[in-house]
Motif scaffolding. Structure first.
Motif, PDB file in Angstrom:
ATOM      1  N   SER A  18       0.830  -1.208   0.000  1.00 36.60           N
ATOM      2  CA  SER A  18       0.000   0.000   0.000  1.00 36.60           C
ATOM      3  C   SER A  18       0.862   1.255   0.000  1.00 36.60           C
ATOM      4  O   SER A  18       0.537   2.246  -0.668  1.00 36.60           O
ATOM      5  N   ASP A 304      -8.870   1.418   1.759  1.00 40.76           N
ATOM      6  CA  ASP A 304      -7.545   0.878   2.077  1.00 40.76           C
ATOM      7  C   ASP A 304      -7.130   1.502   3.413  1.00 40.76           C
ATOM      8  O   ASP A 304      -6.774   2.679   3.474  1.00 40.76           O
ATOM      9  N   ALA A 307      -3.529   2.892   3.581  1.00 39.81           N
ATOM     10  CA  ALA A 307      -3.410   4.168   2.867  1.00 39.81           C
ATOM     11  C   ALA A 307      -4.003   5.311   3.693  1.00 39.81           C
ATOM     12  O   ALA A 307      -3.440   6.419   3.742  1.00 39.81           O
TER      13      ALA A 307
END
Length: 639
Positions: A18, A304, A307
């Motif tokens: 990520s 995510d 993230a």
């Protein structure tokens, strides 16, 4: 921007991916045991931080911060476990000029002490389980327990993951349970304090994912049901919970947000609750970090979380509001562990000789292992996380069962079959799993055809020349003695025409080929099996069961599961305590050695009444798998 990941295994790999997608450079750290691990090879740079022992590497603050300084890391992500919930470490990062990707030290400290956390939650009107966290004197606990009533839980004030936890159903057992929990907690977390909580029987373990930015916005991302547990540790998690409707989700989400606000939380975290059948819920604890099971939340929200953690650490506000959070479909995660469910989930070690994860629509696999790599005794036995997402729970379940079936991991015993059978069970399919009981999964049974197939595979892959020995004297049957899953099997083998062989009463033919998947014709019906050989040892999956085959002469000792007086370590690990001395008289079931391997405590007990003749280890020592630790002789009757 450079991100150092102060962790290992699948979570390090997941964070690296990520981070790199978001444009970050990444730095891995590794111990001696992990020098060739996938997370080391995946990162842009890697720094060696010490010996295999976590205390000297992944828990060594000085070496980790030195690695950050040497690589110019601007940020540090702790993952989960290790130092992820260590407030002193987060503060040390700040002093070193490295941004800790997680909550501020004060928030970690506020939730790390479960006693203090309970008081904060009560002040914030978050419902808590009745309990006691008063003075440490035994008398205080005994008096409180009498008022709370059994059953109850003794829980470590620090740490988590089921460590330092004991169930008490008879208050007479309370002193022993407290002593055991304190010892385990002190060894695991450096803090032996415990508290008491009323056990909410037949409850679900439901946790709420929260996310908070530095501007004061705190949101919840729905809940996960983590009720399928063994040893107080989760093995299957799902989102959303089959027991939570929209109204209850709103109430639990609001309570989780209130809990986070009460400690000034920033970043991703999880507030854990017990949920009863009447819709009542009670605060358990807050995990001030990313959770192992976060992928199911990502699947149903489309977010995510790593993230988002990185954006928050940069000071960016959350790019959405609560009404934007919509749960889509259903997701389930299964934890693939190197453990033996048929031996009380005892951790396993060894070399991974074959590894393949299936790529299927709606599925995801997070792992940090590779073929040829070692599952060592130094760290947690989780090998991978298998995740499936679908438009509904039934589809997600069906996809995950298929994903588990198609996963190939040979060389180390795992809970693979157990996971599939658990997902197929009536209780799971009905959404009725509770924390206090798992469905009973019958041990895998090798049929006569399975044993014949294993013998054929061993002959073909481990000792192909041996077939010549069965072709003399007009193909007279010969006896082949093999050890299969610890039991010696004597198989009558006879070579037939057209490259077929008869093993016992079963006629088999192995289709020529290479690779892990082989086609075997059994009494005229072909089926696919998975097999790999290493020397004279074979690992296979046949009929859904894992099978280990070796010559009888290479049989390994199983000391703790037999009536032998030679007590051997079932796996490599650290000796926590040896409560007996030479000459001591013991009764069957008495503890002889307390061993810790892969975060699991195992008590080796006397198999019969007897006398301790020799002790070959001591507290603090490291022992290898199969090492002789105690010798017993049977107790002789006097007179």
């Amino acid at each position: 921007m450079i991100l150092l990941i102060a962790n290992r295994g699948e979570i390090a790999c997941r964070i690296i991916r990520s981070a790199r997608d978001a444009g970050w450079e990444t730095v891995a750290v590794y111990s001696d045991a992990d020098q060739d691990a996938p997370h080391v090879l995946l990162a842009d740079a890697a720094v060696h931080i010490g010996p295999s022992s976590a205390a000297q590497s992944y828990l060594n603050v000085e070496r980790i911060l030195d690695a950050a300084a040497r690589t110019g890391a601007t940020h540090l992500h702790p993952g989960y476990g290790f130092l992820s919930e260590n407030a002193d470490f987060a503060a040390a990062c700040a002093r070193a000029g490295v941004t800790f990707v997680g909550p501020p030290p004060d928030a970690i400290a506020a939730m790390a002490d479960k006693s203090a956390a309970r008081r904060r939650m009560m002040a914030a009107d978050v419902p808590v389980v009745p309990g006691f966290d008063g003075p440490a004197e035994l008398a205080g606990y005994v008096d409180a327990a009498a008022q709370i009533g059994a059953p109850l839980l003794v829980k470590a004030v620090a740490g988590g993951g089921g460590r330092g936890m004991r169930k008490v159903t008879d208050l007479a057992d309370l002193p022993a349970a407290i002593a055991a929990a304190q010892q385990e907690a002190a060894a695991a977390f450096g803090e032996g304090a415990v508290l008491l909580e009323k056990m909410v029987s037949h409850a679900r373990h439901v946790e709420v994912q929260i996310i908070a930015d530095q501007q004061g916005t705190v949101l919840h991302l729905g809940e996960r049901d983590c009720s399928a547990q063994r040893r107080h540790q989760k093995i299957i998690e799902e989102a959303p919970s089959p027991a939570v409707d929209a109204a209850l989700r709103g109430r639990m989400g609001a309570a989780a947000v209130a809990a986070a606000r009460a400690v000034g939380y920033v970043g991703a975290g999880t507030v854990e609750f017990l949920l009863d059948d009447d819709g009542g819920f009670y605060f358990l604890e807050m995990n001030t970090r990313l959770q192992v099971e976060h992928p199911v939340t990502e699947a149903v929200t489309g977010l995510d979380l790593v993230a988002l953690q990185l954006q928050i650490a940069l000071g960016d506000p959350l790019p959405f509001v609560q009404d934007d959070v919509v749960l889509s479909g259903h997701a389930i995660e299964a934890r693939l562990y190197a453990e033996d469910p048929e031996q009380d989930f005892r951790p396993q070690t060894g070399t991974i000789h074959a590894l393949q994860f299936a790529g299927r629509a709606g599925c995801r696999t997070d792992h940090g292992v590779a073929a040829g790599g070692e599952v060592s005794p130094w760290y947690d036995p989780m090998v991978a996380k298998l995740i499936a997402h679908g438009p509904d729970r039934e589809t997600a379940s069906r996809r995950l069962i298929r994903l588990i079936e198609e996963t190939v991991l040979l060389g180390v015993t795992t809970n693979q079959r157990f996971l599939g059978k658990l997902l197929e069970s009536d209780d799971f399919q009905a959404g009725e799993i509770r924390t206090d009981a798992l469905p009973i999964i019958a041990p895998g049974v090798l049929t006569a055809e399975d044993k014949a197939t294993a013998a054929l595979l061993w002959l073909a892959l481990c000792a192909p020349g041996a077939l010549d020995g069965f072709q003399v004297a007009h193909r007279v049957p010969r006896t082949l003695r093999l050890q299969m899953n610890g039991a010696v099997e004597a198989q009558s083998v006879k070579v037939l025409a057209n490259h077929r062989i008869r093993v016992g009463e079963t006629v088999l033919w192995l289709r020529p080929g290479t690779g892990l998947k082989r086609r075997v014709r059994i009494d005229g019906v072909e089926q696919t099996v998975q097999a790999v050989a290493a020397g004279k040892h074979l690992w296979a999956r046949i009929g859904g069961n894992a099978v280990q085959v070796s010559p009888e002469a290479l049989r390994e000792m199983k000391g703790t599961t037999s009536s032998s007086g030679s007590i051997r370590a079932p796996s490599a690990g650290k000796v926590l305590e040896v409560p007996v001395t030479v000459g001591a008289m013991v009764r069957q079931g008495d503890p002889l050695v307390i061993l810790e391997a892969m975060k699991i405590e195992t008590i080796l007990r006397a198999p019969f009444d007897g006398q301790v003749d020799a002790v070959f280890t001591e507290g603090g020592a490291q022992v290898s798998s199969g090492a002789l630790v105690v010798e017993l002789s049977e107790r002789k009757e006097e007179g």
